[in-house]
Scaffold this motif. Structure first.
Motif, PDB file in Angstrom:
ATOM      1  N   PHE A   1       1.001  -0.827   0.537  1.00  0.00           N
ATOM      2  CA  PHE A   1      -0.394   0.084   0.320  1.00  0.00           C
ATOM      3  C   PHE A   1       1.480   1.275  -0.163  1.00  0.00           C
ATOM      4  CE2 PHE A   1      -2.646  -2.752   1.990  1.00  0.00           C
ATOM      5  CZ  PHE A   1      -3.545  -2.784   1.589  1.00  0.00           C
ATOM      6  N   LEU A   2      -0.187   2.136  -0.196  1.00  0.00           N
ATOM      7  CA  LEU A   2       1.054   3.843  -0.676  1.00  0.00           C
ATOM      8  C   LEU A   2       0.074   4.233   0.470  1.00  0.00           C
ATOM      9  CD1 LEU A   2       3.131   5.543  -2.102  1.00  0.00           C
ATOM     10  CD2 LEU A   2       0.888   6.104  -3.967  1.00  0.00           C
ATOM     11  N   THR A   3       1.167   4.969   1.178  1.00  0.00           N
ATOM     12  CA  THR A   3       0.223   5.992   2.416  1.00  0.00           C
ATOM     13  C   THR A   3       1.337   7.419   2.047  1.00  0.00           C
ATOM     14  OG1 THR A   3       1.792   5.610   3.844  1.00  0.00           O
ATOM     15  CG2 THR A   3      -0.610   3.896   3.619  1.00  0.00           C
ATOM     16  N   PRO A   4       0.553   8.889   2.310  1.00  0.00           N
ATOM     17  CA  PRO A   4       0.322   9.651   2.958  1.00  0.00           C
ATOM     18  C   PRO A   4       2.197   9.607   3.145  1.00  0.00           C
ATOM     19  CG  PRO A   4      -1.387  10.266   2.996  1.00  0.00           C
ATOM     20  CD  PRO A   4      -1.009   8.248   2.880  1.00  0.00           C
ATOM     21  N   ARG A   5       3.357  10.466   3.586  1.00  0.00           N
ATOM     22  CA  ARG A   5       4.241  10.361   4.065  1.00  0.00           C
ATOM     23  C   ARG A   5       4.660  10.578   6.245  1.00  0.00           C
ATOM     24  NH1 ARG A   5      10.009  11.274   2.165  1.00  0.00           N
ATOM     25  NH2 ARG A   5       8.513   9.647   0.963  1.00  0.00           N
ATOM     26  N   GLY A   6       3.183  11.096   6.918  1.00  0.00           N
ATOM     27  CA  GLY A   6       2.745  11.633   7.670  1.00  0.00           C
ATOM     28  C   GLY A   6       2.439  10.144   8.158  1.00  0.00           C
ATOM     29  N   ARG A   7       2.718   9.058   7.767  1.00  0.00           N
ATOM     30  CA  ARG A   7       1.403   7.876   8.529  1.00  0.00           C
ATOM     31  C   ARG A   7       2.808   6.336   8.085  1.00  0.00           C
ATOM     32  NH1 ARG A   7      -3.740   5.883   6.623  1.00  0.00           N
ATOM     33  NH2 ARG A   7      -3.595   4.913   8.467  1.00  0.00           N
TER      34      ARG A   7
ATOM     35  N   HIS B   1       4.867   1.750   1.355  1.00  0.00           N
ATOM     36  CA  HIS B   1       5.523   2.393   1.259  1.00  0.00           C
ATOM     37  C   HIS B   1       4.482   4.133   0.627  1.00  0.00           C
ATOM     38  CE1 HIS B   1       7.043  -0.165  -1.523  1.00  0.00           C
ATOM     39  NE2 HIS B   1       6.703  -1.073  -0.930  1.00  0.00           N
ATOM     40  N   THR B   2       5.085   5.375   1.209  1.00  0.00           N
ATOM     41  CA  THR B   2       5.003   6.535   1.429  1.00  0.00           C
ATOM     42  C   THR B   2       5.314   7.172   0.409  1.00  0.00           C
ATOM     43  OG1 THR B   2       6.528   7.516   3.145  1.00  0.00           O
ATOM     44  CG2 THR B   2       5.046   5.992   4.139  1.00  0.00           C
ATOM     45  N   THR B   3       4.643   8.628   0.437  1.00  0.00           N
ATOM     46  CA  THR B   3       4.943   9.532  -0.440  1.00  0.00           C
ATOM     47  C   THR B   3       4.070  10.521  -0.076  1.00  0.00           C
ATOM     48  OG1 THR B   3       4.147  10.266  -2.968  1.00  0.00           O
ATOM     49  CG2 THR B   3       2.479   9.471  -1.418  1.00  0.00           C
ATOM     50  N   THR B   4       5.159  11.849  -0.210  1.00  0.00           N
ATOM     51  CA  THR B   4       4.477  13.582   0.216  1.00  0.00           C
ATOM     52  C   THR B   4       4.008  14.015  -1.200  1.00  0.00           C
ATOM     53  OG1 THR B   4       6.957  14.286  -1.204  1.00  0.00           O
ATOM     54  CG2 THR B   4       7.394  13.730   0.379  1.00  0.00           C
ATOM     55  N   ARG B   5       3.651  12.970  -2.496  1.00  0.00           N
ATOM     56  CA  ARG B   5       2.483  13.501  -3.681  1.00  0.00           C
ATOM     57  C   ARG B   5       1.650  12.665  -3.636  1.00  0.00           C
ATOM     58  NH1 ARG B   5       7.102  14.576  -8.523  1.00  0.00           N
ATOM     59  NH2 ARG B   5       8.488  16.253  -7.122  1.00  0.00           N
ATOM     60  N   TRP B   6       1.228  13.132  -2.378  1.00  0.00           N
ATOM     61  CA  TRP B   6      -0.637  12.263  -2.461  1.00  0.00           C
ATOM     62  C   TRP B   6      -1.396  13.261  -2.889  1.00  0.00           C
ATOM     63  CZ3 TRP B   6      -1.969   7.816  -1.178  1.00  0.00           C
ATOM     64  CH2 TRP B   6      -2.845   7.453  -0.237  1.00  0.00           C
ATOM     65  N   ASP B   7      -1.807  12.413  -4.233  1.00  0.00           N
ATOM     66  CA  ASP B   7      -2.650  13.380  -5.288  1.00  0.00           C
ATOM     67  C   ASP B   7      -3.799  12.135  -6.018  1.00  0.00           C
ATOM     68  OD1 ASP B   7      -4.323  14.347  -7.241  1.00  0.00           O
ATOM     69  OD2 ASP B   7      -1.948  15.508  -7.808  1.00  0.00           O
ATOM     70  N   PRO B   8      -4.991  12.965  -5.039  1.00  0.00           N
ATOM     71  CA  PRO B   8      -6.596  12.340  -5.098  1.00  0.00           C
ATOM     72  C   PRO B   8      -6.744  11.189  -6.854  1.00  0.00           C
ATOM     73  CG  PRO B   8      -6.730  14.773  -4.221  1.00  0.00           C
ATOM     74  CD  PRO B   8      -5.537  14.196  -4.259  1.00  0.00           C
ATOM     75  N   ARG B   9      -6.147  12.341  -7.981  1.00  0.00           N
ATOM     76  CA  ARG B   9      -6.129  12.104  -9.464  1.00  0.00           C
ATOM     77  C   ARG B   9      -5.384  11.034 -10.047  1.00  0.00           C
ATOM     78  NH1 ARG B   9      -2.223  16.024 -12.587  1.00  0.00           N
ATOM     79  NH2 ARG B   9      -1.899  16.210 -10.728  1.00  0.00           N
ATOM     80  N   ASP B  10      -4.062  10.591  -8.802  1.00  0.00           N
ATOM     81  CA  ASP B  10      -4.095   8.979  -8.996  1.00  0.00           C
ATOM     82  C   ASP B  10      -4.448   7.595  -7.993  1.00  0.00           C
ATOM     83  OD1 ASP B  10      -1.613   9.961  -9.795  1.00  0.00           O
ATOM     84  OD2 ASP B  10      -0.880  10.615  -8.570  1.00  0.00           O
ATOM     85  N   LEU B  11      -5.928   7.605  -8.099  1.00  0.00           N
ATOM     86  CA  LEU B  11      -6.164   7.143  -6.986  1.00  0.00           C
ATOM     87  C   LEU B  11      -7.151   6.828  -7.211  1.00  0.00           C
ATOM     88  CD1 LEU B  11      -6.095   8.832  -3.488  1.00  0.00           C
ATOM     89  CD2 LEU B  11      -4.514   6.634  -4.392  1.00  0.00           C
TER      90      LEU B  11
ATOM     91  N   VAL C   1     -12.140  -1.488  -3.019  1.00  0.00           N
ATOM     92  CA  VAL C   1     -10.654  -1.451  -2.362  1.00  0.00           C
ATOM     93  C   VAL C   1     -10.258  -0.096  -3.378  1.00  0.00           C
ATOM     94  CG1 VAL C   1      -8.243  -2.018  -2.554  1.00  0.00           C
ATOM     95  CG2 VAL C   1     -10.284  -3.614  -1.687  1.00  0.00           C
ATOM     96  N   ARG C   2      -9.021   1.047  -2.380  1.00  0.00           N
ATOM     97  CA  ARG C   2      -8.710   2.129  -2.902  1.00  0.00           C
ATOM     98  C   ARG C   2      -6.803   1.936  -3.640  1.00  0.00           C
ATOM     99  NH1 ARG C   2      -8.556   7.978  -0.664  1.00  0.00           N
ATOM    100  NH2 ARG C   2     -10.820   8.670  -1.802  1.00  0.00           N
ATOM    101  N   THR C   3      -7.477   2.253  -4.707  1.00  0.00           N
ATOM    102  CA  THR C   3      -5.902   1.706  -5.529  1.00  0.00           C
ATOM    103  C   THR C   3      -5.537   3.192  -6.609  1.00  0.00           C
ATOM    104  OG1 THR C   3      -5.244   0.127  -6.958  1.00  0.00           O
ATOM    105  CG2 THR C   3      -7.396   0.805  -7.996  1.00  0.00           C
ATOM    106  N   CYS C   4      -4.125   3.277  -6.459  1.00  0.00           N
ATOM    107  CA  CYS C   4      -3.313   3.750  -7.387  1.00  0.00           C
ATOM    108  C   CYS C   4      -4.143   3.685  -9.192  1.00  0.00           C
ATOM    109  CB  CYS C   4      -2.142   3.829  -7.484  1.00  0.00           C
ATOM    110  SG  CYS C   4      -1.346   4.087  -5.835  1.00  0.00           S
ATOM    111  N   ASN C   5      -4.239   4.800  -9.515  1.00  0.00           N
ATOM    112  CA  ASN C   5      -4.660   4.036 -11.103  1.00  0.00           C
ATOM    113  C   ASN C   5      -3.269   3.601 -11.731  1.00  0.00           C
ATOM    114  OD1 ASN C   5      -2.884   6.214 -12.350  1.00  0.00           O
ATOM    115  ND2 ASN C   5      -4.413   7.734 -12.276  1.00  0.00           N
ATOM    116  N   ALA C   6      -3.695   2.729 -13.082  1.00  0.00           N
ATOM    117  CA  ALA C   6      -2.721   2.089 -13.795  1.00  0.00           C
ATOM    118  C   ALA C   6      -1.627   3.267 -14.081  1.00  0.00           C
ATOM    119  CB  ALA C   6      -2.957   1.556 -14.871  1.00  0.00           C
ATOM    120  N   THR C   7      -1.488   4.656 -14.363  1.00  0.00           N
ATOM    121  CA  THR C   7      -0.567   5.862 -14.561  1.00  0.00           C
ATOM    122  C   THR C   7       0.596   5.631 -13.382  1.00  0.00           C
ATOM    123  OG1 THR C   7      -1.804   6.614 -15.629  1.00  0.00           O
ATOM    124  CG2 THR C   7       0.071   7.636 -15.344  1.00  0.00           C
TER     125      THR C   7
END
Length: 168
Positions: free
Chosen positions: A48-54, A64-74, A80-86
């Motif tokens: 799973f990918l989560t925002p860096r604060g988690r 895995h964490t990210t500082t670039r948590w963007d709703p258009r990627d989800l 189940v919430r998932t990252c899109n294919a891109t």
């Protein structure tokens, strides 16, 4: 999260992880591609990918964490919430082989889950210093646009010999 007599399955792990992590998490990389039905990722672990604060979450899940948590990627697929294919392909490029990433690109394009212009634009936004897999993905996108290994090889030959890409 499951009865002791019930065999543990990948789907169970995904649903348990997604439920436990809540809205601030999404399936990541190969796991997101597997959940979306992209071929070649049948052995992907539930990650799973989560925002860096988690970052403080316990390690019983692959996170895995990210500082670039963007709703258009989800997106939400089968509950189940998932990252899109891109985004999943961009994340996959940091850990997978070139052949695996090529296959994910081609299969995702064939299934209309992404496109070369979408991948290129999002990669340009997400790439930067320290982002693993950026160069690999930029190289692989040069010969993308087909829907199979043979089409990719044809486009690679055209590029190598200085011939123009076919018009759509």
């Amino acid at each position: 999260w499951h009865h002791a007599a019930t065999p543990r399955t990948w789907d169970m792990e995904v649903h348990a992880g997604a439920t436990w992590l809540g809205r601030d998490a999404a399936l990541y990389g190969a796991a997101a591609l597997r959940w979306s039905g992209v071929e070649g990722h049948e052995d992907a672990r539930a990650s799973f990918l989560t925002p860096r604060g988690r970052r403080h979450l316990p390690p019983w899940l692959e996170l895995h964490t990210t500082t670039r948590w963007d709703p258009r990627d989800l997106l939400n697929r089968h509950g189940v919430r998932t990252c899109n294919a891109t985004r999943a392909i961009i994340d996959l490029a940091s850990t997978a082989t070139a052949r695996s990433v090529e296959s994910a690109i081609d299969h995702s394009i064939r299934r209309r889950l992404t496109s070369v212009p979408t991948l290129s634009a999002r990669l340009a936004e997400l790439s930067g210093s320290g982002r693993a897999g950026t160069r690999l993905l930029q190289t692989l996108l040069l010969d993308s646009g087909g829907e199979s290994f043979l089409e990719r090889e044809f486009l690679r030959l055209l590029r190598r010999h200085g011939l123009p890409h076919p018009a759509s």
